[in-house]
Design a protein around this motif. Structure first.
Motif, PDB file in Angstrom:
ATOM      1  N   SER A   1      80.593 -24.968  -3.626  1.00 15.12           N
ATOM      2  CA  SER A   1      80.247 -26.149  -2.838  1.00 15.12           C
ATOM      3  C   SER A   1      79.218 -26.959  -3.616  1.00 15.12           C
ATOM      4  O   SER A   1      78.454 -26.400  -4.405  1.00 15.12           O
ATOM      5  CB  SER A   1      79.660 -25.713  -1.490  1.00 15.12           C
ATOM      6  N   LEU A   2      79.180 -28.254  -3.379  1.00  9.55           N
ATOM      7  CA  LEU A   2      78.141 -29.091  -3.984  1.00  9.55           C
ATOM      8  C   LEU A   2      76.916 -29.220  -3.085  1.00  9.55           C
ATOM      9  O   LEU A   2      75.896 -29.753  -3.500  1.00  9.55           O
ATOM     10  CB  LEU A   2      78.687 -30.488  -4.299  1.00  9.55           C
ATOM     11  N   ALA A   3      76.994 -28.717  -1.864  1.00 11.02           N
ATOM     12  CA  ALA A   3      75.898 -28.862  -0.900  1.00 11.02           C
ATOM     13  C   ALA A   3      74.588 -28.304  -1.457  1.00 11.02           C
ATOM     14  O   ALA A   3      73.551 -28.972  -1.409  1.00 11.02           O
ATOM     15  CB  ALA A   3      76.253 -28.187   0.419  1.00 11.02           C
ATOM     16  N   GLY A   4      74.606 -27.106  -1.990  1.00  9.62           N
ATOM     17  CA  GLY A   4      73.397 -26.505  -2.533  1.00  9.62           C
ATOM     18  C   GLY A   4      72.847 -27.270  -3.722  1.00  9.62           C
ATOM     19  O   GLY A   4      71.634 -27.459  -3.847  1.00  9.62           O
ATOM     20  N   SER A   5      73.729 -27.754  -4.583  1.00 10.56           N
ATOM     21  CA  SER A   5      73.301 -28.491  -5.781  1.00 10.56           C
ATOM     22  C   SER A   5      72.577 -29.784  -5.422  1.00 10.56           C
ATOM     23  O   SER A   5      71.530 -30.099  -5.983  1.00 10.56           O
ATOM     24  CB  SER A   5      74.513 -28.819  -6.661  1.00 10.56           C
ATOM     25  N   VAL A   6      73.129 -30.546  -4.469  1.00  5.17           N
ATOM     26  CA  VAL A   6      72.479 -31.809  -4.110  1.00  5.17           C
ATOM     27  C   VAL A   6      71.191 -31.558  -3.329  1.00  5.17           C
ATOM     28  O   VAL A   6      70.231 -32.323  -3.451  1.00  5.17           O
ATOM     29  CB  VAL A   6      73.425 -32.786  -3.374  1.00  5.17           C
ATOM     30  N   LEU A   7      71.140 -30.462  -2.560  1.00  6.84           N
ATOM     31  CA  LEU A   7      69.894 -30.138  -1.848  1.00  6.84           C
ATOM     32  C   LEU A   7      68.813 -29.670  -2.818  1.00  6.84           C
ATOM     33  O   LEU A   7      67.630 -29.957  -2.626  1.00  6.84           O
ATOM     34  CB  LEU A   7      70.151 -29.106  -0.753  1.00  6.84           C
ATOM     35  N   GLU A   8      69.196 -28.968  -3.891  1.00 10.34           N
ATOM     36  CA  GLU A   8      68.228 -28.589  -4.927  1.00 10.34           C
ATOM     37  C   GLU A   8      67.681 -29.839  -5.619  1.00 10.34           C
ATOM     38  O   GLU A   8      66.493 -29.927  -5.907  1.00 10.34           O
ATOM     39  CB  GLU A   8      68.872 -27.659  -5.968  1.00 10.34           C
ATOM     40  N   ALA A   9      68.544 -30.815  -5.892  1.00  8.53           N
ATOM     41  CA  ALA A   9      68.098 -32.073  -6.503  1.00  8.53           C
ATOM     42  C   ALA A   9      67.139 -32.801  -5.564  1.00  8.53           C
ATOM     43  O   ALA A   9      66.115 -33.343  -6.000  1.00  8.53           O
ATOM     44  CB  ALA A   9      69.300 -32.957  -6.838  1.00  8.53           C
ATOM     45  N   LEU A  10      67.450 -32.780  -4.283  1.00 13.59           N
ATOM     46  CA  LEU A  10      66.565 -33.390  -3.288  1.00 13.59           C
ATOM     47  C   LEU A  10      65.214 -32.680  -3.274  1.00 13.59           C
ATOM     48  O   LEU A  10      64.162 -33.327  -3.268  1.00 13.59           O
ATOM     49  CB  LEU A  10      67.219 -33.325  -1.908  1.00 13.59           C
ATOM     50  N   ALA A  11      65.221 -31.354  -3.314  1.00 13.74           N
ATOM     51  CA  ALA A  11      63.972 -30.573  -3.307  1.00 13.74           C
ATOM     52  C   ALA A  11      63.130 -30.863  -4.553  1.00 13.74           C
ATOM     53  O   ALA A  11      61.907 -30.996  -4.456  1.00 13.74           O
ATOM     54  CB  ALA A  11      64.290 -29.080  -3.212  1.00 13.74           C
ATOM     55  N   ARG A  12      63.780 -30.964  -5.731  1.00 11.36           N
ATOM     56  CA  ARG A  12      63.043 -31.290  -6.958  1.00 11.36           C
ATOM     57  C   ARG A  12      62.370 -32.654  -6.840  1.00 11.36           C
ATOM     58  O   ARG A  12      61.223 -32.841  -7.235  1.00 11.36           O
ATOM     59  CB  ARG A  12      63.980 -31.278  -8.173  1.00 11.36           C
ATOM     60  N   ASN A  13      63.080 -33.618  -6.296  1.00 12.62           N
ATOM     61  CA  ASN A  13      62.507 -34.952  -6.115  1.00 12.62           C
ATOM     62  C   ASN A  13      61.370 -34.941  -5.095  1.00 12.62           C
ATOM     63  O   ASN A  13      60.350 -35.582  -5.297  1.00 12.62           O
ATOM     64  CB  ASN A  13      63.589 -35.956  -5.701  1.00 12.62           C
ATOM     65  N   TYR A  14      61.541 -34.207  -4.008  1.00 14.00           N
ATOM     66  CA  TYR A  14      60.493 -34.123  -2.985  1.00 14.00           C
ATOM     67  C   TYR A  14      59.220 -33.523  -3.564  1.00 14.00           C
ATOM     68  O   TYR A  14      58.124 -33.965  -3.235  1.00 14.00           O
ATOM     69  CB  TYR A  14      60.990 -33.279  -1.805  1.00 14.00           C
ATOM     70  N   SER A  15      59.369 -32.522  -4.414  1.00 16.28           N
ATOM     71  CA  SER A  15      58.183 -31.886  -5.001  1.00 16.28           C
ATOM     72  C   SER A  15      57.430 -32.846  -5.920  1.00 16.28           C
ATOM     73  O   SER A  15      56.264 -32.620  -6.230  1.00 16.28           O
ATOM     74  CB  SER A  15      58.571 -30.617  -5.761  1.00 16.28           C
ATOM     75  N   ARG A  16      58.083 -33.923  -6.334  1.00 17.22           N
ATOM     76  CA  ARG A  16      57.457 -34.947  -7.182  1.00 17.22           C
ATOM     77  C   ARG A  16      57.139 -36.219  -6.391  1.00 17.22           C
ATOM     78  O   ARG A  16      56.932 -37.268  -6.956  1.00 17.22           O
ATOM     79  CB  ARG A  16      58.361 -35.251  -8.372  1.00 17.22           C
TER      80      ARG A  16
END
Length: 181
Positions: free
Chosen positions: A48-63
């Motif tokens: 699934s791509l769901a986890g990948s896009v949520l990881e990208a979202l989390a990386r951006n949120y941490s910044r």
């Protein structure tokens, strides 16, 4: 349509399924293991791509990048029958929105929500001349809810085009958001 493209690895962590609240018997847990993985965090092919896009979202949120409109066109890998050595490769579109849209010169801001995403998808369908699409709420169908445990049950829908399931959209379940920080 105002989205920014992201590219993620197709190798993911087996822990991603836990973060997405996938039950032990869920079909998306059945994945192809990498023979010689770079690390444990990249040891299986994504289903699934769901986890990948949520990881990208989390990386951006941490910044502190909080207002995001991201998309990825990527491949997911699904086993065929009992033999998982040669999975089916499915091109997939994933979109993730967070925060607010900034209309710049118009001076307005609008919170991203279900209806904003629905509008983006209707724009995509229109561009590719896809018609006959309907959005059906997941909260009415227990079988669909079981397929998408990472979505908020009252704020999600399946997309049917001429009776064929094309995809789904919705708000991410609060527990999943917490799992991805």
């Amino acid at each position: 349509l105002g989205l920014h493209e992201i590219l993620n690895y197709t190798f993911v962590s087996p822990k991603e399924a836990d973060k997405l609240l996938l039950p032990a018997a869920h079909p998306l847990r059945r994945s192809l293991a990498i023979s010689n993985p770079i690390s444990e965090n990249q040891s299986i092919m994504r289903t699934s791509l769901a986890g990948s896009v949520l990881e990208a979202l989390a990386r951006n949120y941490s910044r502190r990048n909080l207002d995001l409109a991201l998309f990825e066109v990527g491949t997911r890998f699904l086993p065929q029958g009992e033999e998982i050595a040669q999975p089916r490769e499915l091109p997939t579109l994933a979109i993730v929105l967070s925060g607010e849209a900034d209309f710049g010169w118009q001076g307005g801001r609008l919170a991203y929500d279900y209806f904003y995403l629905k509008g983006i998808l209707e724009g995509v369908f229109d561009r590719f001349h896809v018609s006959g699409c309907e959005f059906h709420a997941l909260n009415q169908n227990e079988a669909l809810l079981a397929r998408f445990p990472y979505l908020h049950p009252g704020r999600s829908a399946v997309i049917l085009c001429d009776g064929k399931e094309l995809g789904y959209l919705g708000e991410v379940h609060p527990k999943v958001l917490a799992n991805f920080e």
